[in-house]
Design a protein around this motif. Structure first.
Motif, PDB file in Angstrom:
ATOM      1  N   GLN A 172       4.940   5.669  10.676  1.00  0.00           N
ATOM      2  CA  GLN A 172       4.269   4.718  11.322  1.00  0.00           C
ATOM      3  C   GLN A 172       5.028   3.683  10.831  1.00  0.00           C
ATOM      4  O   GLN A 172       5.143   2.074  11.529  1.00  0.00           O
ATOM      5  CB  GLN A 172       3.032   4.627  10.010  1.00  0.00           C
ATOM      6  CG  GLN A 172       2.476   5.411  10.170  1.00  0.00           C
ATOM      7  CD  GLN A 172       0.780   5.535   9.766  1.00  0.00           C
ATOM      8  OE1 GLN A 172       0.924   4.772   8.913  1.00  0.00           O
ATOM      9  NE2 GLN A 172      -0.087   6.275   9.827  1.00  0.00           N
ATOM     10  N   LEU A 173       6.288   3.527   9.551  1.00  0.00           N
ATOM     11  CA  LEU A 173       7.069   2.706   8.665  1.00  0.00           C
ATOM     12  C   LEU A 173       8.059   2.356  10.100  1.00  0.00           C
ATOM     13  O   LEU A 173       8.632   1.132  10.396  1.00  0.00           O
ATOM     14  CB  LEU A 173       8.051   3.143   7.721  1.00  0.00           C
ATOM     15  CG  LEU A 173       6.913   3.035   6.432  1.00  0.00           C
ATOM     16  CD1 LEU A 173       7.552   3.291   5.558  1.00  0.00           C
ATOM     17  CD2 LEU A 173       6.451   1.615   6.531  1.00  0.00           C
ATOM     18  N   GLU A 230       0.554  -1.597   0.040  1.00  0.00           N
ATOM     19  CA  GLU A 230       0.388  -0.232   0.118  1.00  0.00           C
ATOM     20  C   GLU A 230       0.673   1.467  -0.265  1.00  0.00           C
ATOM     21  O   GLU A 230       0.470   2.338  -0.551  1.00  0.00           O
ATOM     22  CB  GLU A 230      -0.687   0.440   1.347  1.00  0.00           C
ATOM     23  CG  GLU A 230      -1.946  -1.195   1.329  1.00  0.00           C
ATOM     24  CD  GLU A 230      -2.704  -0.520   2.433  1.00  0.00           C
ATOM     25  OE1 GLU A 230      -2.097  -0.999   3.456  1.00  0.00           O
ATOM     26  OE2 GLU A 230      -3.598  -1.542   2.521  1.00  0.00           O
ATOM     27  N   LYS A 231       1.893   1.167   1.051  1.00  0.00           N
ATOM     28  CA  LYS A 231       2.775   2.524   0.705  1.00  0.00           C
ATOM     29  C   LYS A 231       3.930   2.777  -0.494  1.00  0.00           C
ATOM     30  O   LYS A 231       4.012   3.729  -0.983  1.00  0.00           O
ATOM     31  CB  LYS A 231       3.764   1.915   1.709  1.00  0.00           C
ATOM     32  CG  LYS A 231       3.227   2.314   3.496  1.00  0.00           C
ATOM     33  CD  LYS A 231       4.046   2.239   4.091  1.00  0.00           C
ATOM     34  CE  LYS A 231       3.378   2.252   5.637  1.00  0.00           C
ATOM     35  NZ  LYS A 231       3.784   1.799   7.414  1.00  0.00           N
ATOM     36  N   ILE A 283       1.543   4.241  -2.508  1.00  0.00           N
ATOM     37  CA  ILE A 283       1.106   5.650  -2.304  1.00  0.00           C
ATOM     38  C   ILE A 283       2.458   6.660  -2.623  1.00  0.00           C
ATOM     39  O   ILE A 283       1.628   7.717  -3.168  1.00  0.00           O
ATOM     40  CB  ILE A 283       1.297   5.619  -0.485  1.00  0.00           C
ATOM     41  CG1 ILE A 283      -0.401   5.711  -0.070  1.00  0.00           C
ATOM     42  CG2 ILE A 283       0.889   7.235   0.100  1.00  0.00           C
ATOM     43  CD1 ILE A 283      -0.374   4.945   1.138  1.00  0.00           C
ATOM     44  N   GLU A 322       4.041  11.551   8.175  1.00  0.00           N
ATOM     45  CA  GLU A 322       3.242  10.452   9.446  1.00  0.00           C
ATOM     46  C   GLU A 322       3.689   8.926   8.397  1.00  0.00           C
ATOM     47  O   GLU A 322       3.232   8.445   8.996  1.00  0.00           O
ATOM     48  CB  GLU A 322       1.499  10.547   8.908  1.00  0.00           C
ATOM     49  CG  GLU A 322       1.210  12.243   9.314  1.00  0.00           C
ATOM     50  CD  GLU A 322       0.303  12.144   9.146  1.00  0.00           C
ATOM     51  OE1 GLU A 322      -0.255  13.275  10.166  1.00  0.00           O
ATOM     52  OE2 GLU A 322      -0.799  11.687   9.080  1.00  0.00           O
ATOM     53  N   THR A 323       3.657   8.568   7.220  1.00  0.00           N
ATOM     54  CA  THR A 323       3.643   6.915   6.837  1.00  0.00           C
ATOM     55  C   THR A 323       4.906   6.759   7.566  1.00  0.00           C
ATOM     56  O   THR A 323       5.176   5.821   7.850  1.00  0.00           O
ATOM     57  CB  THR A 323       3.676   7.217   5.156  1.00  0.00           C
ATOM     58  OG1 THR A 323       4.096   7.891   4.654  1.00  0.00           O
ATOM     59  CG2 THR A 323       2.124   7.191   4.848  1.00  0.00           C
ATOM     60  N   LYS A 332       2.056  14.210   4.387  1.00  0.00           N
ATOM     61  CA  LYS A 332       0.885  12.729   5.411  1.00  0.00           C
ATOM     62  C   LYS A 332       1.954  11.482   4.563  1.00  0.00           C
ATOM     63  O   LYS A 332       2.139  10.790   5.801  1.00  0.00           O
ATOM     64  CB  LYS A 332      -0.485  12.465   4.013  1.00  0.00           C
ATOM     65  CG  LYS A 332      -1.349  12.975   3.997  1.00  0.00           C
ATOM     66  CD  LYS A 332      -1.963  12.837   2.256  1.00  0.00           C
ATOM     67  CE  LYS A 332      -3.722  13.728   3.459  1.00  0.00           C
ATOM     68  NZ  LYS A 332      -4.168  13.093   2.035  1.00  0.00           N
ATOM     69  N   GLU A 333       3.278  12.325   3.690  1.00  0.00           N
ATOM     70  CA  GLU A 333       4.571  11.684   3.657  1.00  0.00           C
ATOM     71  C   GLU A 333       4.730  11.557   4.963  1.00  0.00           C
ATOM     72  O   GLU A 333       5.720  10.243   4.895  1.00  0.00           O
ATOM     73  CB  GLU A 333       5.468  12.175   2.794  1.00  0.00           C
ATOM     74  CG  GLU A 333       4.500  11.882   1.034  1.00  0.00           C
ATOM     75  CD  GLU A 333       5.738  12.290   0.013  1.00  0.00           C
ATOM     76  OE1 GLU A 333       5.195  12.335  -1.254  1.00  0.00           O
ATOM     77  OE2 GLU A 333       6.889  13.022   0.724  1.00  0.00           O
TER      78      GLU A 333
END
Length: 606
Positions: A472-473, A377-378, A381, A468-469, A465-466
């Motif tokens: 999370q990673l 999913e990433k 994105i 934040e991703t 948003k990037e």
């Protein structure tokens, strides 16, 4: 007849006088020369008329000694409303010869005329009518429409260049009287109307062209500022895009590393699981074989015990000894059974631990699958973000093209301005059309700037948003590291369990060897019993000497009686000892039949 308002009549008269004085000043300046001195009569009359216009409707202010009515108060407000007027006010206050407020006001008017900004300063005053209401009545000329008309007429004075010496003049004591003889018509004036009309039209057109040039210069400066700001914002966006691309490349490398590590962990776990399965199966088979051997041993021991019970029924004297032997053997078997049950419990616990390890491995596999789905999913994105960046680059190129077009339009406008200065009479209408077109172009540029701002906001949101991703990673990578640590701990536990199993197998082997030794001893005892079935124990009184050393029994040499053969030995001769699980100390054994010796008291000891 309707009665007219006297204040309205005064305002109309002052407006007409201002028109005449400004018109006469411009005409005389064009005929005489555009640079005027302070001694020029039309210029002096103009300042007198302006004083009368500014004094109309002034409120009387009470001072400490008398009533005060000056125009310096409203003129001081210009300094606050128009920052460029601060220099005039400061120079007027610093003049040494001025003592009255009226003299300062006259000096201020002269300096404003030399700067060609009198119309701009008075326009700022007229707009702020709330502040003017403190100094003027509501019917004053500056508060009504006539003041705005006079300000519009003052724009025409920008044609005149005035060189006035304010420092040496006596401005405090001048008398402001209007000379109407200058404005009366003569025959020469009637004859030269056409020439004056032409000159006025030319001057009006020139003033209009100058105002257009000013406005165009202001728009050009604003466009330059906007172009600079756009270039700065474009450079910032390009830098941010480069940083974002670098971050994306780093994230992709980390993803590849994590995937390779995950595959290695899966391979290692599978190998370990296969090895553990093989070990467990081998351990189960060995346990089954040992259990079968123990069951056979146990069955043979029971058979032998039954045979011995039948033999003991025939031998009444040996019943006690046989029963005691039987009890000891049963106790040893019970201990062996207890050990076997404990080992079965440990094996059950090992199986449970293996099941737990399998469950943990399944959870690890599921987590790895979830992490792979998240990484897919990433990656999707990231592809979308790259598409967006390409779109933004395309829009930036379009904007650059539009800016180049705007610069070309500016250059064309400058060329057209130069042409208009040469041919301002014939091409006034074309200037108006081009001005409207340029206004449309400005509107288009403003809309383009708004669109660029919106794109920039969307880009900032995407960058957030990037980030934040990425966070999370990082959290997921930390979880994977924690899972690795747990897996290593489980491996260590598995090694410990294998060691425990090996120790238990060694213990089982030792027990089996001991059981085989005990079985051999039991067979020897049976053979000795068969050989000695017809013999009888000696009495204590008859046994006075040891059978081996042939010495008398005493306190130091005690009697030890054999259960099977009935012979009696001393302490020194019966050194053979055998450990039993039922007794804490080793037991003495007969040398001939290896039976247990019973300690007896000697005949000399009670």
């Amino acid at each position: 007849l309707a009665v007219k308002d006297p204040t309205a009549v005064e305002r109309a008269n002052l407006l007409n006088m201002a028109k005449l004085s400004i018109k006469g000043l411009i005409e005389s300046a064009l005929s005489f020369g555009r640079t005027l001195d302070s001694d020029y009569p039309p210029l002096q009359q103009f300042f007198v008329v302006m004083e009368h216009c500014l004094k109309h409707g002034l409120k009387v202010r009470k001072s400490f000694l008398s009533y005060n009515k000056t125009i310096w108060g409203p003129l001081e407000l210009v300094e606050k409303l128009y920052p460029e007027a601060e220099e005039i006010a400061a120079s007027v206050r610093d003049l040494p010869g001025l003592k009255t407020p009226l003299g300062r006001a006259r000096a201020w008017l002269r300096l404003a005329l030399m700067q060609k900004k009198m119309a701009d300063y008075l326009r700022c005053l007229i707009i702020q009518r709330d502040l003017l209401s403190e100094f003027y009545e509501y019917h004053a000329l500056m508060m009504e429409e006539e003041g705005a008309v006079i300000v519009g007429l003052l724009v025409g004075l920008n044609v005149i260049d005035a060189n006035l010496c304010v420092k040496g003049e006596d401005l405090d004591s001048q008398v402001g009287v209007i000379d109407f003889s200058m404005y009366l018509k003569s025959d020469d004036d009637i004859g030269g109307k056409e020439r004056n009309v032409q000159i006025a039209a030319i001057l009006d057109q020139k003033n209009y062209v100058e105002e257009l040039n000013r406005q165009l210069n202001s728009t050009v400066s604003s466009l330059h500022a906007r172009v600079d700001s756009l270039e700065k914002s474009n450079t910032k966006l390009i830098e941010e895009l480069a940083i974002a691309k670098n971050n994306i490349i780093k994230l992709q490398e980390e993803n590849h590393q994590l995937r390779s590590e995950n595959t290695l962990i899966l391979m290692k776990t599978q190998h370990h699981l296969e090895a553990t399965k093989v070990d467990v199966e081998a351990e189960l088979q060995t346990y089954k074989h040992s259990r079968q051997g123990l069951d056979e041993m146990y069955n043979e021991a029971r058979r032998q015990l039954r045979e011995e019970s039948q033999l003991r029924q025939d031998m009444e004297n040996e019943l006690v000894v046989q029963v005691s032997m039987k009890h000891e053997i049963e106790l040893a078997m019970k201990l062996l059974e207890k050990d076997i049950h404990e080992k079965q419990d440990t094996l059950i616990g090992l199986r449970q631990q293996l099941d737990e390890v399998k469950a943990i491995n399944m959870e690890m596999y599921q987590k790895l699958q979830v992490s792979e789905d998240a990484m897919k999913e990433k990656n999707e994105i990231i592809g979308r973000l790259e598409d967006k960046t390409n779109q933004i680059n395309a829009t930036m190129k379009q904007l650059e093209q539009r800016l180049q077009q705007a610069e070309k339009a500016q250059t064309e406008a400058e060329a057209e301005d130069e042409k208009l200065k040469q041919e301002y009479v014939n091409k006034s209408e074309s200037l108006q059309k081009e001005f409207s077109q340029k206004e449309k172009q400005l509107l288009q540029l403003e809309t383009d700037l708004k669109i660029e701002k919106e794109w920039r906001q969307t880009l900032e949101d995407d960058l957030q948003k990037e980030k934040e991703t990425v966070s999370q990673l990082r959290i997921e990578t930390q979880e994977i590291i924690n899972l690795k640590k747990e897996f290593l701990k489980l491996q260590e536990k598995n090694k410990q369990l294998k060691r425990i199993c090996q120790d238990q197998e060694a213990a089982l082997q030792e027990l089996a060897s001991k059981l085989s030794e005990s079985k051999l001893k039991i067979e020897d005892i049976k053979e000795a019993n068969k050989a000695l079935q017809g013999q009888v124990w000696l009495k204590d009184k008859e046994a006075t000497h040891c059978k081996l050393c042939e010495k008398e029994f005493s306190l130091s040499k005690r009697k030890h009686h054999c259960r099977n053969c009935g012979e009696i030995f001393c302490n020194a001769c019966s050194d053979n000892e055998l450990p039993l699980p039922s007794s804490p100390k080793p037991v003495r054994v007969c040398d001939s039949c290896h039976a247990i010796l019973i300690q007896r008291c000697s005949s000399n000891v009670p």
